[in-house]
Design a protein around this motif. Structure first.
Motif, PDB file in Angstrom:
ATOM      1  N   LYS A  43     -25.634   6.863  21.695  1.00  0.00           N
ATOM      2  CA  LYS A  43     -25.072   6.270  22.899  1.00  0.00           C
ATOM      3  C   LYS A  43     -25.490   4.803  23.020  1.00  0.00           C
ATOM      4  N   SER A  44     -24.846   4.079  23.915  1.00  0.00           N
ATOM      5  CA  SER A  44     -25.233   2.693  24.189  1.00  0.00           C
ATOM      6  C   SER A  44     -26.697   2.663  24.618  1.00  0.00           C
ATOM      7  N   GLY A  45     -27.447   1.743  24.046  1.00  0.00           N
ATOM      8  CA  GLY A  45     -28.860   1.623  24.380  1.00  0.00           C
ATOM      9  C   GLY A  45     -29.771   2.529  23.585  1.00  0.00           C
ATOM     10  N   GLY A 196     -17.205   1.543  -4.862  1.00  0.00           N
ATOM     11  CA  GLY A 196     -18.635   1.819  -4.858  1.00  0.00           C
ATOM     12  C   GLY A 196     -19.440   0.993  -3.879  1.00  0.00           C
ATOM     13  N   ILE A 197     -18.776   0.377  -2.901  1.00  0.00           N
ATOM     14  CA  ILE A 197     -19.489  -0.416  -1.906  1.00  0.00           C
ATOM     15  C   ILE A 197     -20.161   0.527  -0.910  1.00  0.00           C
ATOM     16  N   THR A 198     -21.449   0.362  -0.714  1.00  0.00           N
ATOM     17  CA  THR A 198     -22.172   1.150   0.273  1.00  0.00           C
ATOM     18  C   THR A 198     -21.651   0.784   1.663  1.00  0.00           C
ATOM     19  N   LEU A 199     -21.376   1.809   2.472  1.00  0.00           N
ATOM     20  CA  LEU A 199     -20.774   1.593   3.791  1.00  0.00           C
ATOM     21  C   LEU A 199     -21.699   2.154   4.860  1.00  0.00           C
ATOM     22  N   VAL A 200     -22.119   1.284   5.778  1.00  0.00           N
ATOM     23  CA  VAL A 200     -22.964   1.694   6.899  1.00  0.00           C
ATOM     24  C   VAL A 200     -22.195   1.413   8.183  1.00  0.00           C
ATOM     25  N   ILE A 201     -21.858   2.469   8.909  1.00  0.00           N
ATOM     26  CA  ILE A 201     -21.041   2.345  10.120  1.00  0.00           C
ATOM     27  C   ILE A 201     -21.882   2.704  11.338  1.00  0.00           C
ATOM     28  N   VAL A 202     -21.935   1.808  12.304  1.00  0.00           N
ATOM     29  CA  VAL A 202     -22.574   2.078  13.584  1.00  0.00           C
ATOM     30  C   VAL A 202     -21.479   2.437  14.578  1.00  0.00           C
ATOM     31  N   THR A 203     -21.587   3.605  15.185  1.00  0.00           N
ATOM     32  CA  THR A 203     -20.496   4.054  16.049  1.00  0.00           C
ATOM     33  C   THR A 203     -20.974   5.121  17.027  1.00  0.00           C
ATOM     34  N   HIS A 204     -20.209   5.305  18.090  1.00  0.00           N
ATOM     35  CA  HIS A 204     -20.414   6.465  18.966  1.00  0.00           C
ATOM     36  C   HIS A 204     -19.264   7.456  18.781  1.00  0.00           C
ATOM     37  N   ASP A 205     -18.358   7.158  17.839  1.00  0.00           N
ATOM     38  CA  ASP A 205     -17.173   7.966  17.580  1.00  0.00           C
ATOM     39  C   ASP A 205     -17.526   9.093  16.603  1.00  0.00           C
ATOM     40  N   GLU A 206     -17.583  10.323  17.099  1.00  0.00           N
ATOM     41  CA  GLU A 206     -17.974  11.462  16.269  1.00  0.00           C
ATOM     42  C   GLU A 206     -16.980  11.708  15.133  1.00  0.00           C
ATOM     43  N   GLU A 207     -15.685  11.500  15.392  1.00  0.00           N
ATOM     44  CA  GLU A 207     -14.682  11.742  14.352  1.00  0.00           C
ATOM     45  C   GLU A 207     -14.830  10.749  13.206  1.00  0.00           C
ATOM     46  N   LEU A 208     -15.079   9.496  13.534  1.00  0.00           N
ATOM     47  CA  LEU A 208     -15.317   8.494  12.496  1.00  0.00           C
ATOM     48  C   LEU A 208     -16.589   8.834  11.724  1.00  0.00           C
ATOM     49  N   ALA A 209     -17.636   9.205  12.433  1.00  0.00           N
ATOM     50  CA  ALA A 209     -18.906   9.543  11.789  1.00  0.00           C
ATOM     51  C   ALA A 209     -18.745  10.723  10.829  1.00  0.00           C
ATOM     52  N   ALA A 210     -17.871  11.672  11.202  1.00  0.00           N
ATOM     53  CA  ALA A 210     -17.685  12.872  10.381  1.00  0.00           C
ATOM     54  C   ALA A 210     -17.060  12.562   9.033  1.00  0.00           C
ATOM     55  N   ARG A 211     -16.417  11.404   8.884  1.00  0.00           N
ATOM     56  CA  ARG A 211     -15.820  11.026   7.609  1.00  0.00           C
ATOM     57  C   ARG A 211     -16.857  10.508   6.613  1.00  0.00           C
ATOM     58  N   CYS A 212     -18.034  10.199   7.087  1.00  0.00           N
ATOM     59  CA  CYS A 212     -19.072   9.634   6.225  1.00  0.00           C
ATOM     60  C   CYS A 212     -19.782  10.731   5.435  1.00  0.00           C
ATOM     61  N   ARG A 214     -22.879  11.011   5.160  1.00  0.00           N
ATOM     62  CA  ARG A 214     -24.088  11.395   5.876  1.00  0.00           C
ATOM     63  C   ARG A 214     -24.106  10.691   7.220  1.00  0.00           C
ATOM     64  N   ARG A 215     -24.774  11.297   8.180  1.00  0.00           N
ATOM     65  CA  ARG A 215     -24.912  10.638   9.471  1.00  0.00           C
ATOM     66  C   ARG A 215     -26.308  10.871  10.019  1.00  0.00           C
ATOM     67  N   ILE A 216     -26.802   9.878  10.768  1.00  0.00           N
ATOM     68  CA  ILE A 216     -28.055  10.043  11.495  1.00  0.00           C
ATOM     69  C   ILE A 216     -27.787   9.748  12.960  1.00  0.00           C
ATOM     70  N   HIS A 217     -28.455  10.483  13.810  1.00  0.00           N
ATOM     71  CA  HIS A 217     -28.268  10.338  15.256  1.00  0.00           C
ATOM     72  C   HIS A 217     -29.520   9.680  15.831  1.00  0.00           C
ATOM     73  N   ILE A 218     -29.313   8.555  16.532  1.00  0.00           N
ATOM     74  CA  ILE A 218     -30.411   7.823  17.158  1.00  0.00           C
ATOM     75  C   ILE A 218     -30.413   8.112  18.652  1.00  0.00           C
ATOM     76  N   ARG A 219     -31.594   8.427  19.182  1.00  0.00           N
ATOM     77  CA  ARG A 219     -31.739   8.592  20.631  1.00  0.00           C
ATOM     78  C   ARG A 219     -33.079   7.995  21.053  1.00  0.00           C
ATOM     79  N   ASP A 220     -33.020   7.093  22.017  1.00  0.00           N
ATOM     80  CA  ASP A 220     -34.235   6.466  22.549  1.00  0.00           C
ATOM     81  C   ASP A 220     -35.116   5.888  21.445  1.00  0.00           C
ATOM     82  N   GLY A 221     -34.453   5.260  20.453  1.00  0.00           N
ATOM     83  CA  GLY A 221     -35.188   4.548  19.424  1.00  0.00           C
ATOM     84  C   GLY A 221     -35.747   5.385  18.296  1.00  0.00           C
ATOM     85  N   LEU A 222     -35.349   6.675  18.240  1.00  0.00           N
ATOM     86  CA  LEU A 222     -35.842   7.568  17.201  1.00  0.00           C
ATOM     87  C   LEU A 222     -34.684   8.303  16.542  1.00  0.00           C
TER      88      LEU A 222
END
Length: 234
Positions: A43-45, A196-212, A214-222
Motif C-alpha cells: 500500500k501507499s506508505g 533477458g532484461i531483469t524487470l522490477v515492478i513497484v505496484t499495488h496492482d495485484e493482477e500486474l504483480a501476478a504476471r511476474c 516472483r513477488r514480495i509484499h512490503i508492509r510498514d517497511g518490512l
C-alpha cells in the motif's frame, strides 16, 4: 542457478530525527536474479518506492548495503556511481517525466546525452529504440502531443536506449486506461522474456504483480510475504 544481479542486505532507511524520525525501511534482505521479473507490492506508505529508490542507487540506505553484480555499491561515488546507474538501469515511471516541448527523439536520447555519447550515435540508438516500440514515426513529434500510451512507449524507449540490464518500473500503468495499460505490460514482459532484461515492478496492482516470476509484499517497511508465480497460482 541464476546469478544475482542485485543483493540487498539489512536495508534500513530513516528520515528525520528524534520525535520526527520515520523509519521507511526496517531491515530488508533481497536477492534479485539476472533475467527475472519481480513485483514489489504494498500500500501507499509501505516502503515499496523507498526500496526501489535504494535498489536503483537513487538514494543511500541509512544502514545496510547493496551489491550490484557482486560489487558493494558503497564504494561507488560521484561520477563512478552516476556511470554505473546510467549504464545499468532503465526507468519507467507513472508520471512519464518527458519534456513536453522537446521532440520524442530528444526525450528518448537524454540518457545517452548525459553519458556523453556523440550526437550521431545518440540519434541512431534513439531511433532504433523507438522503432522497437513501433514509435519511429513519432520521433519528430513534440512529446506534449502524444497520447498517454504513446508517452509511456516513449518512456520505455528511453529506458532501453542504454541497453540496460535492469528496468525499474514504478506503477508503469497507473496513468493509463485498462486497454493501453495491458499493451504497456505486454511490452515490458516481452523485453524481460525475449531480451533477458531483469524487470522490477513497484505496484499495488495485484493482477500486474501476478504476471511476474516472483513477488514480495512490503508492509510498514518490512517484507511480510514472498512468493513465486507458481505458489500464487496454487
Amino acid at each position: 542457478m541464476a546469478t544475482n544481479v542485485i543483493s540487498a542486505h539489512g536495508l534500513r532507511k530513516s528520515y528525520g530525527r528524534g520525535a520526527n524520525r520515520f523509519d521507511a525501511l526496517k531491515g530488508v534482505d533481497l536477492d534479485i536474479a539476472e533475467g527475472e521479473s519481480l513485483a514489489i507490492i504494498g500500500k501507499s506508505g509501505s516502503g515499496k518506492s523507498t526500496l526501489m529508490h535504494l535498489l536503483a542507487l537513487m538514494d543511500e540506505p541509512t544502514e545496510g548495503r547493496i551489491e550490484l553484480g557482486g560489487t558493494d555499491t558503497r564504494a561507488l561515488k560521484g561520477r563512478t556511481l552516476n556511470k554505473a546507474r546510467n549504464q545499468t538501469f532503465g526507468f519507467v515511471f507513472q508520471q512519464f517525466f518527458l519534456t513536453p516541448d522537446q521532440s520524442v527523439l530528444e526525450n528518448v536520447v537524454l540518457p545517452l546525452k548525459i553519458a556523453g555519447v556523440r550526437r550521431s550515435e545518440r540519434r541512431r540508438r534513439g531511433l532504433a529504440a523507438l522503432e522497437q516500440l513501433d514509435m519511429g514515426d513519432k520521433a519528430k513529434n513534440k512529446a506534449v502531443n502524444l497520447s498517454g500510451g504513446q508517452k509511456q512507449r516513449a518512456v520505455i524507449a528511453r529506458a532501453l536506449v542504454n541497453d540496460p540490464r535492469i528496468i525499474f518500473a514504478d506503477e508503469p500503468t497507473g496513468n493509463l486506461d485498462t486497454a493501453t495499460g495491458a499493451v504497456v505490460e505486454d511490452i515490458l514482459f516481452a523485453l524481460n522474456r525475449e531480451h533477458g532484461i531483469t524487470l522490477v515492478i513497484v505496484t499495488h496492482d495485484e493482477e500486474l504483480a501476478a504476471r511476474c516470476d516472483r513477488r514480495i509484499h512490503i508492509r510498514d517497511g518490512l517484507v511480510v510475504e514472498a512468493a513465486d508465480r507458481e505458489e500464487v497460482a496454487a
